[in-house]
Design a protein around this motif. Sequence first.
Motif, PDB file in Angstrom:
ATOM      1  N   GLY A   1       0.790  -1.222   0.000  1.00 44.61           N
ATOM      2  CA  GLY A   1       0.000   0.000   0.000  1.00 44.61           C
ATOM      3  C   GLY A   1       0.821   1.270   0.000  1.00 44.61           C
ATOM      4  O   GLY A   1       0.385   2.281   0.553  1.00 44.61           O
TER       5      GLY A   1
ATOM      6  N   GLY B   1      -3.861   1.262   1.306  1.00 48.93           N
ATOM      7  CA  GLY B   1      -3.921  -0.152   0.980  1.00 48.93           C
ATOM      8  C   GLY B   1      -4.419  -0.438  -0.421  1.00 48.93           C
ATOM      9  O   GLY B   1      -5.344   0.200  -0.906  1.00 48.93           O
TER      10      GLY B   1
ATOM     11  N   ARG C   1      -1.542   0.363   7.458  1.00 50.03           N
ATOM     12  CA  ARG C   1      -2.590   0.662   6.484  1.00 50.03           C
ATOM     13  C   ARG C   1      -3.383   1.895   6.910  1.00 50.03           C
ATOM     14  O   ARG C   1      -3.956   2.585   6.090  1.00 50.03           O
ATOM     15  CB  ARG C   1      -3.532  -0.536   6.326  1.00 50.03           C
ATOM     16  CG  ARG C   1      -2.886  -1.763   5.694  1.00 50.03           C
ATOM     17  CD  ARG C   1      -2.506  -1.500   4.245  1.00 50.03           C
ATOM     18  NE  ARG C   1      -1.802  -2.642   3.657  1.00 50.03           N
ATOM     19  CZ  ARG C   1      -0.494  -2.752   3.618  1.00 50.03           C
ATOM     20  NH1 ARG C   1       0.269  -1.803   4.132  1.00 50.03           N
ATOM     21  NH2 ARG C   1       0.082  -3.796   3.061  1.00 50.03           N
TER      22      ARG C   1
END
Length: 390
Positions: free
Chosen positions: A46, A101, A214
Amino acid sequence: MKTQVAIIGGGPSGLLLSQLLHLKGIDTIVLERQSRDYVLSRIRAGVLEHGFAELMREAQCGERMDREGEIHDGFIIAHGGRQSRVDLHKYSGGSSVVVYGQTELTRDLYDARERMKGVVIHHAEDVQPHDMTSAAPHVTFRVGDEVQRIDCDYIIGADGFHGVSRKSIPATVLREYEKVYPFGWLGVLSRTKPVSPELIYVRHERGFALCSLRSQVLSRYYIQVPLSDKVEDWSDDAFWAELKRRLPAEVAERLITGPSIEKSIAPLRSFVAEPMRYGNMFLAGDAAHIVPPTGARGLNSAASDIHYLYHAMLAHYQNGDDSGLDNYSAKALARVWKAQRFSWWMTTMLHTFPDNIAYDQRLQQTELEYLFSSEAAQSSLAENYVGLPF
């Protein structure tokens, strides 16, 4: 069915190209073997380079990324008992990366295609490109018991390493380069507060580790493991204990642990297929190249392919200019190989190799010492990490 561009693969690469072309009035159909829920269940990297974030905004899919993504101006490398920060903003001329992400990015692209009534066909089995070297290529596929056909101008193979697109290129044309590393990454996703606001890459004698995130409540951690290890070999407690052993003491002390939401082992591989064009079929993303995740180049390399394809298609359909299509493979591969070099360098510098001798270990230490003693070396790292110009 008939369309201008048939895209094989409903991951972020295929969806992003479909969305960008749609906004310019170019018709596409996307074929995906799995369900939408399956695609969105994949847990992937991510870290988005500057150019990728701009592409998402151009595709009118960047609103949530800009609202929820984490802007990172640097990251940390822990080595030899100390932590050294790489100042991306300072050494790249003011650029940064966005931590967002891949699952969320793909969800944004799916929502946009649905909102704009884009055609994405799921559960497309037995997909096969045909007549790729002719002026009238087509794709066949099966949904249930019904075999269907799409006539098109161009085919985009964005169906990953195991997809049919690259395998449809004759062996006499295709050349493949591959390096398989003797270890993998065991990754754990947990609903815990990240141990650091910036990523921490760790070089340790027990093996590499990475502290990532994330969001402010969702953390992603990795440790290097032998290829012989299986996920079942690692309980959550064993993972956290080993991670703490590899982290600097002050980082390990503040690490918040919790049950794993997802746990998997990813082998590390470098792979490039040349050329990335065969007739009127173009490869993009993992269908043509894979890098180790160490330098966060995988998804970003796919985005550079889409950038080149998007602009080449625009030039063709709007101006009758085919130079972008003709030069696509050479241009994309030039950037791909630079990403390969960077990922290889990061991987070699930070991992413990089973056959390393004392000489190799001292070279790794010296490489890191040189990196943080040289502004030129840090500038090179930062330039590659935030993304080379398209």
